[in-house]
Design an enzyme around this catalytic site. Structure first.
Site, PDB file in Angstrom:
ATOM      1  N   ASP A  94      -8.626  -5.580  -5.836  1.00  0.00           N
ATOM      2  CA  ASP A  94      -8.267  -4.533  -4.886  1.00  0.00           C
ATOM      3  C   ASP A  94      -9.081  -3.279  -5.215  1.00  0.00           C
ATOM      4  O   ASP A  94      -8.850  -2.623  -6.235  1.00  0.00           O
ATOM      5  CB  ASP A  94      -6.768  -4.236  -4.981  1.00  0.00           C
ATOM      6  CG  ASP A  94      -6.257  -3.339  -3.861  1.00  0.00           C
ATOM      7  OD1 ASP A  94      -7.087  -2.630  -3.252  1.00  0.00           O
ATOM      8  OD2 ASP A  94      -5.043  -3.352  -3.598  1.00  0.00           O
ATOM      9  N   SER A 152       0.831  -1.192   0.000  1.00  0.00           N
ATOM     10  CA  SER A 152       0.000   0.000   0.000  1.00  0.00           C
ATOM     11  C   SER A 152       0.871   1.249   0.000  1.00  0.00           C
ATOM     12  O   SER A 152       1.673   1.452  -0.904  1.00  0.00           O
ATOM     13  CB  SER A 152      -0.956  -0.048   1.191  1.00  0.00           C
ATOM     14  OG  SER A 152      -2.026   0.854   1.028  1.00  0.00           O
ATOM     15  N   HIS A 206      -7.121  -6.033  -1.172  1.00  0.00           N
ATOM     16  CA  HIS A 206      -5.917  -5.328  -0.721  1.00  0.00           C
ATOM     17  C   HIS A 206      -5.235  -6.181   0.348  1.00  0.00           C
ATOM     18  O   HIS A 206      -5.293  -5.879   1.543  1.00  0.00           O
ATOM     19  CB  HIS A 206      -6.338  -3.963  -0.172  1.00  0.00           C
ATOM     20  CG  HIS A 206      -5.243  -2.954  -0.089  1.00  0.00           C
ATOM     21  ND1 HIS A 206      -4.460  -2.585  -1.165  1.00  0.00           N
ATOM     22  CD2 HIS A 206      -4.792  -2.208   0.959  1.00  0.00           C
ATOM     23  CE1 HIS A 206      -3.596  -1.667  -0.797  1.00  0.00           C
ATOM     24  NE2 HIS A 206      -3.764  -1.422   0.496  1.00  0.00           N
TER      25      HIS A 206
END
Length: 662
Positions: free
Chosen positions: A315, A209, A346
């Protein structure tokens, strides 16, 4: 390669015995094994680096690195805290080691990994717990692990600026310090200098991320010494995180994220930076200079590092548009690359494919940081998950023979439920819907064959052969609104029964179990043991596998959105997220066009009725086999194509009436 899950460990209530075991591991290792972990030119144990160093005796220290910036305006250069753990035996022998670095804003506010681990320190401020498994697994194998607090977070000075110059310099300065080009200090404010003579200067950055985004950004500076990056679910352009062609995606702007990650002490001193973030990122969706600073795609030409990219195809936080455009930009530069694509959301690969991920990452770092010729760069480039836990590989990605093919929407027997094929729709064919901000892509897909006022859908017949899409798609629409603003959504749907990861649930495709497995070594403060996971699956009769959005007011470009003139036709292209999906024989492929995608897209200021000109609309798909594969799958080969009488645009003739097509 056997799964590297260690046997039950000697209880840490007996530290003396544990230390003796660690010492014996070094003494009994093959001759030269300990040295090989740091010295790429020396003798190496066959296969790769081995756990010959003690973890409990490792050196744990914090170095404050001078960034050369004064982001908080206090009159002195900001220093970032870099917490380091490295093998003590290597230091005692004068052997240098490479570095695995994860630079993050989350070490105190939010934590890292599936268990939200935070950094911890002893009473003197020395680091105790290093979140995640990197230290437990790699330090015994001859690596240093370095976790950097981005400016304005945890123990670092300055202000976070959400992917901007300060964030990037936070990590780049540490790479420079490891290579003797920046200054490090023993304390946050002191003058005692600290060098990195223990490092080879070879750095691999990794992270999920935001952390992986920083890895992308630092690689885009071309900094020397950064040998490889492993971005997981990472951003390549911050504009595309907050907007989709002018349409605002749900969530606060970058100033809100900054407020969430900053350390308490930074909140007052960083108000000016937050104000600049808010002013530079208006929710209009217009492109500004702030977004130019946070767009790393142009920097792909500077990338020296190899890239091992990992992303979840579902995601919905950092969408695969980021992966697709970054991957394509790197490919143009000939960067060495590898990719894993899961069907999760994610999620870190440690949590969706742990037993394969850790040894693969080990071999990747061994090759690029220690110089092992283990062949990983010659193995298949891509691992792609097809169903929960079922993976395939490709020599290159997208596969050779992948070419763009065009499918066109056409009217069906029932308004709003049309067909999708290779022939253009008749002139004058239209389909209309009214934006309903309460409806989502899952609602649309569930009613794909039933006309509803909030969407229009177009489907192929049952496919005669599998149809594989690999890469990024786009949908060109010519639309006439009946209001001054409008948002558009386009989704691709696989219509047919399947068992998929439940990416829309809380775990985004995984289920966390209570049992733990241990990876590497540990101490009472940092055990190296993590909860197991398993796929969380769900059965469905329709799978949305790619989507894209746009604000119609940005039809002429991203610089400025414009009010729409009701009754005027506008042309716009929606970029759909990259994917690798096989629509099996017997299933149908659908394109759905609608307005606001509830839960993902913020509504426009109006909820207009929109009319789609079908003749002047089309979808471009990256198909393995291109037009030939499409013809076989749709059994449409050899049918005569309608001959348009007007000049062609890339997606059909221009409309004869008033239009503002770019």
């Amino acid at each position: 390669m056997p799964i590297p899950v260690r046997k039950p460990r000697i209880p840490w209530s007996t530290p003396l015995l544990a230390g003796l075991v660690a010492l014996l591991a070094v003494l009994l290792a093959p001759p030269g094994a300990a040295h090989a972990a740091q010295d790429p030119a020396g003798a190496r144990p066959p296969g790769g680096s081995r756990p010959v160093y003690s973890y409990d005796r490792a050196i744990r220290e914090t170095v404050w690195v001078d960034t050369g910036l004064d982001g908080d305006g206090d009159g002195r250069a900001d220093r970032v805290a870099a917490d380091v753990i490295r093998p003590r035996e290597a230091a005692e022998q004068g052997r240098r080691v490479p570095v695995i670095m994860d630079a993050s804003p989350y070490y105190s506010c939010c934590g890292r990994g599936n268990e939200s681990q935070r950094k911890t320190y002893d009473a003197q401020g020395n680091p105790l717990q290093f979140p995640l498994y990197y230290d437990n697994y790699f330090v015994p194998r001859g690596y240093a692990v370095l976790l950097t607090d981005l400016t304005g977070t945890n123990r670092s000075d300055g202000c976070t600026d959400i992917g901007g110059p300060s964030d990037v310099q936070s990590a780049k300065a540490v790479v420079d310090w490891l290579n003797g080009r920046a200054r490090g200090y023993a304390s946050r404010t002191g003058t005692g200098r600290v060098g990195a003579g223990w490092s080879t200067g070879a750095v691999g950055m990794i992270g999920k991320s935001y952390d992986g985004t920083v890895a992308n950004a630092v690689a885009a500076t071309g900094v020397k010494g950064l040998k490889t990056i492993v971005p997981i679910g990472a951003i390549s352009s911050w504009y595309d995180y907050y907007f989709a062609k002018g349409a605002a995606l749900f969530g606060s702007g970058p100033d809100g994220l900054a407020a969430g990650v900053e350390s308490p002490g930074a909140r007052d001193r960083c108000r000016a930076v937050q104000r600049r973030l808010a002013e530079g990122a208006p929710r209009t969706g217009d492109w500004t200079s702030l977004w130019s600073e946070r767009d790393y795609l142009d920097g792909a030409r500077k990338v020296r590092a190899s890239v091992f990219a990992v992303h979840g195809k579902q995601d919905l936080n950092v969408r695969t548009k980021h992966l697709g455009q970054w991957w394509d930009a790197l490919a143009e530069q000939g960067v060495e690359r590898k990719i894993w694509l899961s069907t999760a959301g994610h999620v870190d690969p440690f949590d969706f494919r742990r037993e394969s991920w850790v040894p693969t990452l080990h071999r990747w770092f061994d090759h690029y940081l220690l110089g092992y010729d283990n062949g990983i760069e010659r193995e298949p480039m891509a691992d792609v998950e097809r169903a929960p836990g079922q993976w395939t590989t490709d020599r290159v990605w997208p596969p050779r023979g992948t070419r763009a093919a065009t499918l066109r929407p056409a009217p069906g027997p029932v308004p709003g439920a049309g067909t999708l094929g290779t022939r253009p729709a008749p002139y004058g064919s239209t389909a209309a819907f009214t934006d309903d901000p309460g409806r989502s892509e899952s609602d649309w897909a569930a009613t794909v064959d039933r006309p509803t006022p909030d969407k229009v859908a177009f489907t192929t017949g049952p496919l005669a052969h599998d149809l594989r899409l690999a890469g990024s798609s786009s949908v060109r629409l010519t639309v006439t609104p009946q209001a001054a603003s409008a948002h558009l959504s386009a989704v691709l749907v696989d219509l047919g029964p399947a068992t998929i990861r439940d990416y829309a649930a809380r775990g985004e495709g995984i289920r966390t179990l209570t049992e733990r497995t241990c990876w590497g070594d540990g101490t009472p403060a940092d055990t190296g043991c993590f909860q197991r996971t398993e796929p969380a699956a769900v059965s469905t009769d329709h799978t949305v596998f790619s989507r894209g959005w746009a604000d119609l007011g940005h039809y002429a470009g991203l610089a400025h959105g414009r009010p729409l003139t009701p009754g005027t036709a506008y042309g716009i292209t929606l970029d759909l997220a990259a994917t690798d999906h096989v629509v099996p024989a017997g299933h149908r492929l659908a394109l759905i066009v609608a307005g606001t995608d509830a839960g993902l897209l913020e509504p426009a200021s109006t909820t207009p009725r929109l009319t789609v000109d079908l003749r002047r609309s089309a979808v471009r798909l990256p198909l393995v086999g291109g037009d030939d594969a499409l013809a076989r799958a749709t059994a449409d080969a050899g049918r005569p194509q309608a001959r348009p009488t007007a000049p062609l645009t890339p997606y059909g003739p221009r409309p004869a009436g008033p239009t503002l097509l770019p």
